[in-house]
Design a protein around this motif. Structure first.
Motif, short mmCIF file in Angstrom:
data_model
loop_
_atom_site.label_atom_id
_atom_site.label_comp_id
_atom_site.label_asym_id
_atom_site.label_seq_id
_atom_site.Cartn_x
_atom_site.Cartn_y
_atom_site.Cartn_z
N UNK A 31 0.84 -1.04 -0.07
CA UNK A 31 -0.11 0.02 -0.06
C UNK A 31 1.06 1.22 0.24
N UNK A 32 1.98 1.30 0.88
CA UNK A 32 2.86 2.38 0.86
C UNK A 32 3.45 2.46 -0.61
N UNK A 33 3.80 1.35 -1.05
CA UNK A 33 4.51 1.28 -2.50
C UNK A 33 3.51 2.00 -3.52
N UNK A 57 2.49 -12.60 -3.87
CA UNK A 57 1.66 -11.65 -3.12
C UNK A 57 0.44 -11.20 -3.93
N UNK A 58 -0.66 -10.85 -3.09
CA UNK A 58 -1.81 -10.42 -3.66
C UNK A 58 -1.73 -8.97 -3.77
N UNK A 59 -1.98 -8.33 -4.86
CA UNK A 59 -1.85 -6.68 -5.11
C UNK A 59 -3.28 -6.25 -4.44
N UNK A 60 -3.01 -5.15 -3.54
CA UNK A 60 -4.04 -4.43 -2.92
C UNK A 60 -4.95 -3.75 -3.86
N UNK A 61 -6.05 -3.22 -3.78
CA UNK A 61 -6.99 -2.40 -4.69
C UNK A 61 -6.15 -0.96 -4.85
N UNK A 62 -5.43 -0.60 -3.79
CA UNK A 62 -4.72 0.49 -4.10
C UNK A 62 -3.69 0.43 -5.13
N UNK A 91 -9.30 -7.63 -6.85
CA UNK A 91 -8.80 -8.19 -5.37
C UNK A 91 -8.80 -9.30 -4.80
N UNK A 92 -9.69 -10.22 -5.48
CA UNK A 92 -9.50 -11.82 -4.91
C UNK A 92 -8.63 -12.59 -5.25
#
Length: 274
Positions: free
Chosen positions: A65-67, A86-91, A137-138
């Motif tokens: 998220x910071x990235x 890793x799963x990518x967050x919606x951000x 996001x899933x």
């Protein structure tokens, strides 16, 4: 078309090379260096090694998220991802104009998750495939852009199938990148069929139970060869079995193995050394 590539393992390297060849690659995101080998020396991921060879910028974020905040203004058109881990967050997923494409080595929604290749082999499937998915996001739930069926050869091991699917996946990703670069919206449709989920491999998953049917044992060996390798007890000794087949009498015959403190060898060499 400005892209950012996400990947870590060797499976992702052909896809990275295709992304670099067919788009304006602005950087590569991979997992941080990990200890490896007997000396536990910090070692870059295969994708990082390839990115350095290509001369592109490498990011190794620990907090995604910071990235996302740090690259929000860079105007990416597309993300491409293969075996990142890793799963990518919606951000992050919301940043690229055209979305994020993922190379997944199964025909989704079958075998979502961490171990689709091993699971197909362990189940004795005669066919698998590769899907190019528009990520959400899933966990591997996004809509499918492209897919290709791939027959599994008799006796084919995880390592052999992994390498084939990595090349086929890269070619499909290249086709999807070309479609995106043409200016139109990427075609995509919902996944169809009954979803199944695979899980990470635990040590106990590797153990051969000699009471299983012969073909199940052979498929189990194929699913984990050459790494991490199925474990079996032979004459009171635990060995790693790399290749096996069902003999004429319907019994399992080991072709190749690794015994404790000994290298890779054929069954006849193992028997002679006992």
């Amino acid at each position: 078309m400005k892209t950012l590539f996400f990947g870590t393992s060797a499976f992702a390297v052909p896809s990275l090379r295709v992304t670099a060849a067919r788009s304006q690659l602005a950087g590569v995101v991979t997992q941080p260096d990990r200890p490896a080998g007997r000396g536990q020396k910090l070692t870059p991921s295969p994708v990082k090694a390839c990115a350095l060879e290509l001369g592109t910028r490498v990011y190794e974020p620990r907090k995604l998220r910071e990235f996302a905040e740090s690259i929000a203004g860079e105007g990416f058109d597309l993300f491409a991802l293969a075996s990142y881990g890793r799963i990518l967050p919606e951000e992050l997923l919301s940043l690229p104009r055209l979305g994020a494409l993922n190379v997944h080595p199964s025909l989704l929604p079958k075998y979502r998750g961490a171990t689709p290749i091993q699971t197909a082999l362990r189940n004795g499937d005669s066919e698998t495939g590769v899907s190019i998915m528009l990520m959400d996001a899933g966990l591997d739930t996004g809509e499918v852009v492209l897919g290709e069926r791939v027959p599994i050869a008799s006796g084919e091991t995880y390592g052999e199938l992994h390498d084939r699917l990595a090349i086929i996946g890269a070619e499909l990703l290249g086709h999807a990148l070309d479609l995106a670069a043409s200016g139109g919206a990427l075609p995509h449709s919902p996944q169809r069929g009954e979803p199944t989920l695979t899980k990470p491999i635990a040590k106990e998953d590797l153990i051969v139970d000699w009471s299983w049917p012969s073909q199940r044992i052979v498929d189990h060996v194929r699913a984990y060869s050459p790494q991490p390798a199925a474990r079996a007890t032979v004459d009171g000794e635990t060995v790693k079995v790399l290749r096996a087949h069902v003999g004429e009498e319907g019994k399992v015959e080991i072709d190749e193995l690794i015994a404790p403190n000994r290298g890779r060898m054929s069954w006849s060499q193992y028997v002679q050394g006992k």
